[in-house]
Design a protein around this motif. Structure first.
Motif, PDB file in Angstrom:
ATOM      1  N   UNK A 271      33.997  13.634 128.075  1.00 22.47           N
ATOM      2  CA  UNK A 271      34.865  14.793 128.065  1.00 22.47           C
ATOM      3  C   UNK A 271      34.034  16.057 127.884  1.00 22.47           C
ATOM      4  N   UNK A 272      34.043  16.921 128.866  1.00 22.34           N
ATOM      5  CA  UNK A 272      33.344  18.197 128.781  1.00 22.34           C
ATOM      6  C   UNK A 272      31.890  18.028 128.360  1.00 22.34           C
ATOM      7  N   UNK A 273      31.220  17.054 128.972  1.00 17.45           N
ATOM      8  CA  UNK A 273      29.799  16.849 128.700  1.00 17.45           C
ATOM      9  C   UNK A 273      29.511  16.049 127.444  1.00 17.45           C
ATOM     10  N   UNK A 274      30.533  15.642 126.718  1.00 18.72           N
ATOM     11  CA  UNK A 274      30.330  14.811 125.532  1.00 18.72           C
ATOM     12  C   UNK A 274      30.746  13.382 125.854  1.00 18.72           C
ATOM     13  N   UNK A 275      29.869  12.473 125.533  1.00 14.93           N
ATOM     14  CA  UNK A 275      30.119  11.071 125.777  1.00 14.93           C
ATOM     15  C   UNK A 275      30.436  10.381 124.456  1.00 14.93           C
ATOM     16  N   UNK A 276      31.432   9.514 124.474  1.00 13.17           N
ATOM     17  CA  UNK A 276      31.843   8.827 123.255  1.00 13.17           C
ATOM     18  C   UNK A 276      32.140   7.363 123.583  1.00 13.17           C
ATOM     19  N   UNK A 277      31.689   6.479 122.704  1.00 11.41           N
ATOM     20  CA  UNK A 277      31.928   5.042 122.882  1.00 11.41           C
ATOM     21  C   UNK A 277      32.298   4.468 121.519  1.00 11.41           C
ATOM     22  N   UNK A 278      33.490   3.921 121.412  1.00 12.53           N
ATOM     23  CA  UNK A 278      33.978   3.322 120.164  1.00 12.53           C
ATOM     24  C   UNK A 278      34.165   1.828 120.348  1.00 12.53           C
ATOM     25  N   UNK A 279      33.594   1.056 119.439  1.00 13.24           N
ATOM     26  CA  UNK A 279      33.780  -0.387 119.423  1.00 13.24           C
ATOM     27  C   UNK A 279      34.447  -0.775 118.116  1.00 13.24           C
ATOM     28  N   UNK A 280      35.415  -1.646 118.191  1.00 15.38           N
ATOM     29  CA  UNK A 280      35.983  -2.248 116.992  1.00 15.38           C
ATOM     30  C   UNK A 280      35.616  -3.718 117.044  1.00 15.38           C
ATOM     31  N   UNK A 281      34.885  -4.161 116.035  1.00 15.17           N
ATOM     32  CA  UNK A 281      34.468  -5.559 115.995  1.00 15.17           C
ATOM     33  C   UNK A 281      35.092  -6.239 114.790  1.00 15.17           C
ATOM     34  N   UNK A 282      35.359  -7.507 114.930  1.00 17.34           N
ATOM     35  CA  UNK A 282      35.914  -8.334 113.861  1.00 17.34           C
ATOM     36  C   UNK A 282      34.853  -9.372 113.504  1.00 17.34           C
ATOM     37  N   UNK A 283      34.472  -9.383 112.233  1.00 18.70           N
ATOM     38  CA  UNK A 283      33.433 -10.279 111.748  1.00 18.70           C
ATOM     39  C   UNK A 283      34.022 -11.144 110.629  1.00 18.70           C
ATOM     40  N   UNK A 284      33.787 -12.455 110.655  1.00 20.31           N
ATOM     41  CA  UNK A 284      34.277 -13.300 109.560  1.00 20.31           C
ATOM     42  C   UNK A 284      33.711 -12.831 108.214  1.00 20.31           C
ATOM     43  N   UNK A 285      34.519 -12.927 107.179  1.00 16.05           N
ATOM     44  CA  UNK A 285      34.108 -12.425 105.865  1.00 16.05           C
ATOM     45  C   UNK A 285      32.821 -13.062 105.369  1.00 16.05           C
ATOM     46  N   UNK A 286      32.576 -14.312 105.704  1.00 18.37           N
ATOM     47  CA  UNK A 286      31.359 -14.987 105.248  1.00 18.37           C
ATOM     48  C   UNK A 286      30.091 -14.355 105.841  1.00 18.37           C
ATOM     49  N   UNK A 287      30.216 -13.661 106.962  1.00 21.29           N
ATOM     50  CA  UNK A 287      29.060 -13.055 107.634  1.00 21.29           C
ATOM     51  C   UNK A 287      29.042 -11.534 107.541  1.00 21.29           C
ATOM     52  N   UNK A 288      30.035 -10.965 106.888  1.00 21.84           N
ATOM     53  CA  UNK A 288      30.220  -9.518 106.920  1.00 21.84           C
ATOM     54  C   UNK A 288      29.039  -8.742 106.329  1.00 21.84           C
ATOM     55  N   UNK A 289      28.571  -9.123 105.146  1.00 20.90           N
ATOM     56  CA  UNK A 289      27.469  -8.401 104.510  1.00 20.90           C
ATOM     57  C   UNK A 289      26.187  -8.470 105.344  1.00 20.90           C
ATOM     58  N   UNK A 290      25.904  -9.636 105.901  1.00 23.20           N
ATOM     59  CA  UNK A 290      24.716  -9.787 106.747  1.00 23.20           C
ATOM     60  C   UNK A 290      24.842  -8.936 108.014  1.00 23.20           C
ATOM     61  N   UNK A 291      26.052  -8.886 108.587  1.00 28.10           N
ATOM     62  CA  UNK A 291      26.281  -8.053 109.767  1.00 28.10           C
ATOM     63  C   UNK A 291      26.022  -6.581 109.446  1.00 28.10           C
ATOM     64  N   UNK A 292      26.578  -6.107 108.324  1.00 23.36           N
ATOM     65  CA  UNK A 292      26.368  -4.708 107.931  1.00 23.36           C
ATOM     66  C   UNK A 292      24.895  -4.395 107.717  1.00 23.36           C
ATOM     67  N   UNK A 293      24.187  -5.312 107.119  1.00 20.46           N
ATOM     68  CA  UNK A 293      22.749  -5.118 106.907  1.00 20.46           C
ATOM     69  C   UNK A 293      22.035  -4.993 108.254  1.00 20.46           C
ATOM     70  N   UNK A 294      22.407  -5.853 109.215  1.00 20.16           N
ATOM     71  CA  UNK A 294      21.813  -5.802 110.544  1.00 20.16           C
ATOM     72  C   UNK A 294      22.115  -4.503 111.274  1.00 20.16           C
ATOM     73  N   UNK A 295      23.330  -4.018 111.136  1.00 18.78           N
ATOM     74  CA  UNK A 295      23.724  -2.765 111.785  1.00 18.78           C
ATOM     75  C   UNK A 295      22.934  -1.594 111.217  1.00 18.78           C
ATOM     76  N   UNK A 296      22.697  -1.624 109.908  1.00 21.99           N
ATOM     77  CA  UNK A 296      22.022  -0.514 109.244  1.00 21.99           C
ATOM     78  C   UNK A 296      20.508  -0.499 109.374  1.00 21.99           C
ATOM     79  N   UNK A 297      19.918  -1.585 109.866  1.00 16.02           N
ATOM     80  CA  UNK A 297      18.459  -1.640 109.994  1.00 16.02           C
ATOM     81  C   UNK A 297      17.948  -0.560 110.941  1.00 16.02           C
TER      82      UNK A 297
END
Length: 74
Positions: free
Chosen positions: A28-54
């Protein structure tokens, strides 16, 4: 979100047994945006967040929410 970022998120989502529930992008007007909504099982959630933040110094936007589905019936 660059292609590399989206690819990395998709890889992490699969690695931690999750799935994409929403994928939205627009330009939109030269700005690009991409939104993802992901669902992660609770048993893997903390590890997923750590991976995203690396390697990330700061997020422009981050939203974490939960839904208690204990009493849901289909």
């Amino acid at each position: 979100m660059t292609i590399n970022t989206a690819e990395r998120l998709m890889k992490l989502t699969k690695q931690y047994e999750g799935y994409v529930s929403n994928d939205e992008s627009n330009n939109n007007y030269g700005q690009s945006r991409h939104n993802l909504t992901v669902r992660i099982p609770s048993k893997n959630f903390d590890a997923f967040l750590k991976g995203v933040g690396e390697g990330v110094d700061e997020f422009d936007y981050k939203n974490i929410s939960t839904n208690d589905v204990t009493a849901e019936f289909l």
